[in-house]
Design an enzyme around this catalytic site. Structure first.
Site, PDB file in Angstrom:
ATOM      1  N   ASN A 162      -2.871  -6.037   2.511  1.00  0.00           N
ATOM      2  CA  ASN A 162      -2.445  -4.695   2.708  1.00  0.00           C
ATOM      3  C   ASN A 162      -1.376  -4.603   3.693  1.00  0.00           C
ATOM      4  OD1 ASN A 162      -4.804  -3.176   1.099  1.00  0.00           O
ATOM      5  ND2 ASN A 162      -5.865  -4.995   2.385  1.00  0.00           N
ATOM      6  N   GLU A 163      -0.196  -4.427   3.046  1.00  0.00           N
ATOM      7  CA  GLU A 163       1.084  -4.496   3.772  1.00  0.00           C
ATOM      8  C   GLU A 163       1.280  -2.983   4.633  1.00  0.00           C
ATOM      9  OE1 GLU A 163       2.451  -7.030   4.571  1.00  0.00           O
ATOM     10  OE2 GLU A 163       2.854  -8.289   2.828  1.00  0.00           O
TER      11      GLU A 163
END
Length: 639
Positions: A162-163
């Protein structure tokens, strides 16, 4: 009262943090926590549903779980696992696949039912991914949800993949990887260009549903992002900050990963301190840099308004404190890194005697010597010390394939020009070209290719050392066995590595040893080489009296620099010496323009070194000391 003190000390921290001395102790704690969960579920005849992570961080956790299974009978029959993520596209049998990782580190060594293992599928067609991700979420729910979710943290602040930009309610989905994430993965793939640009990951919303969330982080490289995640404002720019919203989260850190938290980095802001000399230096230098004032211009109001009233009260007046710190920094500066002959050395970083010292500069890779301390190297030689340089590894993994071919082609052309037989060389060359044409990411080179790459770096190292003024018999190539696997992940250190180092030390009997203390090296080679040197010196110390007069100095520069409060010797460089150092670095042509493993600093090595040396000099200037062109910094290690 102790509880109140702890709350005061941790008031900047927005979620629970538990800190262990080192990664081993922290990993054992997490592994036994998981084992206890499994056992409790077994008593109730229930499944234990684990959310698992990959990467370097959890490896020791999985190793302990395997040990508990093999030696203490811990069964995984009731365990169901869901992994956080997988690269896309990715074949499950690829070396970089998380399926391969989990099999190698855990699943192949325990009695888990293979049907209970779930890792996102990197082989799906694009059109099938959305339905697959929804089914992955449903499967977790059908098993009753995750009992515990293990997390690492990326330097972008990502959890799972989850950037930055991820939503707090996001579910399992296909994502695009941040450039920094891909750079960090480059070593595993043999270069960033081979790293997939996408991945399938559980969402932050999926992670939040776990009954327990444990985020683990080790080493100083993770310290900046840990500070943001623990003390920063909640922001999509740092997805890990969303964990502040959970009542079920705990960060498990080692001391290095926690070192930038306020209670450790600037403890005077949260509690009364025991003012050691180092902490006092750190605080005063911090204050001067924060206020952009020379040390001798700091006032009592400056101390009182910035959390340092206790220091002013206990050890003031403030001006006396300022003079003490200023004098300490002044005494670190020397143009005589081997000691100044016939001079009072009571306030100097190095001893005056013997006037001509035997020195060994240990260089983990064939260019660390000139990159990190090239100016001091040249100064020691110019001042007629008996200087040796020892290249600990061949550095043969850090040469481009086409450079290796170019050198073999030169050999063939030279042989042809001189009328030498080239039959064997042409055969070897054709085999090399064949191998390179079909080479997979991170595939180990053939022995011939490794030899050529090693010789390229050896020739460059010789040229650099000669430029610094060394005779050939003072240039040593150790080729320590731990490195010579040809793999990105090296072999374990053995007694042979230490014995080879002891032999060289015994031969030279140095009064000075310089070693790379730059442990942010992304290859991990620096700290391995440093530990070998320390162990060799400790073993020799038991039988050799000369070791007691041998000082070990750590240098940095290729990847970062020492903090000013840590520096014990600062060697100023003139503009001419900066230029000479740069020319020594230029001898390493295979590392110029674009290194194979550059880390996340895009500058060429000569530019990094020049900028860091100038920055160190500027810090000294800003603190009110002399204004030099550049400085190389050293810290003495007491072994």
């Amino acid at each position: 009262m102790a509880r109140l003190n702890l709350l005061e000390e941790t008031r900047f921290e927005k979620l629970p943090v538990t800190i262990f001395k080192n990664p081993k102790e922290a990993s054992l704690h997490v592994a036994h926590r998981i084992a206890n969960l499994i056992k409790e579920k077994q008593k109730k005849n229930e499944n234990a549903v684990l959310g698992l992570a990959t990467g370097a961080t959890p490896i020791a956790v999985y190793a302990e779980l395997v040990r508990l299974h093999k030696e203490e009978g811990l069964s995984f029959k009731n365990v169901v696992t869901f992994n956080l993520d997988e690269y896309y596209p990715m074949q499950p049998n690829a070396a970089q696949s998380y399926v391969t990782f989990m099999n190698d580190h855990l699943f192949n060594h325990i009695d888990i039912d293979k049907n209970n293992i779930h890792v996102p599928d990197g082989t799906l067609a694009l059109d099938d991914i959305q339905a697959y991700c929804l089914a992955y979420e449903n499967k977790i729910e059908n098993f009753g949800g995750l009992d515990i979710q293990i997390l690492g943290i990326g330097r972008t602040g990502h959890i799972g993949f989850n950037e930055p930009g991820s939503a707090p309610n996001s579910g399992t989905r296909l994502v695009t990887l941040d450039d920094l994430t891909r750079r960090d993965a480059a070593r595993d793939f043999g270069g960033k260009s081979n790293v997939p640009t996408k991945a399938i990951t559980m969402g932050i919303g999926t992670i939040f549903k776990a009954r327990e969330i444990v985020l683990m982080a080790w080493n100083k490289k993770k310290a900046p992002i840990i500070k943001k995640a623990v003390e920063g404002e909640i922001s999509s720019d740092v997805p890990a900050t969303y964990l502040q919203l959970s009542d079920s989260v705990e960060f498990i850190l080692d001391e290095d990963a926690a070192c930038l938290l306020t209670r450790f980095d600037t403890p005077w802001l949260v509690k009364d301190c025991t003012w050691t000399e180092e902490l006092k230096r750190k605080a005063v230098i911090w204050l001067a840099r924060k206020l952009r004032k020379p040390i001798l211009k700091l006032t009592e109001d400056d101390f009182n308004n910035n959390g340092m009233a206790q220091l002013a009260t206990e050890q003031g007046p403030v001006y006396n404190i300022n003079i003490q710190i200023f004098n300490h920094l002044q005494h670190t500066i020397t143009g005589w890194p081997g000691g100044k002959p016939n001079a009072d050395d009571s306030q100097r970083p190095e001893r005056a005697m013997p006037a001509k010292k035997r020195s060994i500069i240990f260089s983990p890779h064939p260019d660390d010597d000139v990159i990190s301390m090239g100016g001091t190297f040249i100064r020691l030689v110019d001042q007629h010390h008996d200087v040796h340089v020892a290249y600990q590894t061949s550095g043969n993994t850090a040469v481009w394939d086409d450079d290796a071919l170019r050198f073999v082609e030169f050999n063939i052309d030279f042989s042809e020009k001189m009328g030498f037989d080239q039959t064997e060389m042409r055969r070897t060359y054709n085999e090399m070209r064949n191998f390179i044409a079909n080479k997979k990411p991170n595939q180990v080179d053939t022995d011939e290719l490794k030899a050529v790459k090693g010789l390229i770096r050896k020739g460059e190292a010789i040229a650099g050392a000669r430029y610094c003024g060394l005779p050939d018999d003072h240039i040593h190539f150790m080729a320590l066995p731990f490195y010579e696997s040809g793999k990105v992940v090296k072999n374990a250190v053995t007694d042979k590595d230490i014995e080879l180092t002891m032999e060289l030390l015994q031969k030279v009997k140095p009064q000075q040893v310089f070693a790379a203390g730059d442990f942010e090296d992304p290859h991990g080679t620096h700290i391995i080489c440093f530990n070998i040197i320390v162990e060799a010196l400790r073993r020799l110390q038991k039988t050799e009296s000369w070791v007691n007069d041998c000082w070990l100095w750590m240098y940095r520069g290729a990847w970062l620099e020492f903090e000013p409060y840590e520096i014990e010797m600062a060697v100023p460089l003139s503009p001419q010496e900066v230029e000479r150092k740069k020319m020594a670095i230029f001898k390493h042509q295979s590392q110029k323009d674009r290194a194979v493993f550059p880390g996340d600093d895009s500058r060429e090595f000569w530019k990094r070194a020049e900028d860091r040396n100038r920055e160190t000099a500027k810090i000294y200037d800003d603190l009110g000391l002399a204004d030099y062109e550049a400085m190389e910094a050293f810290v003495r290690y007491r072994y």
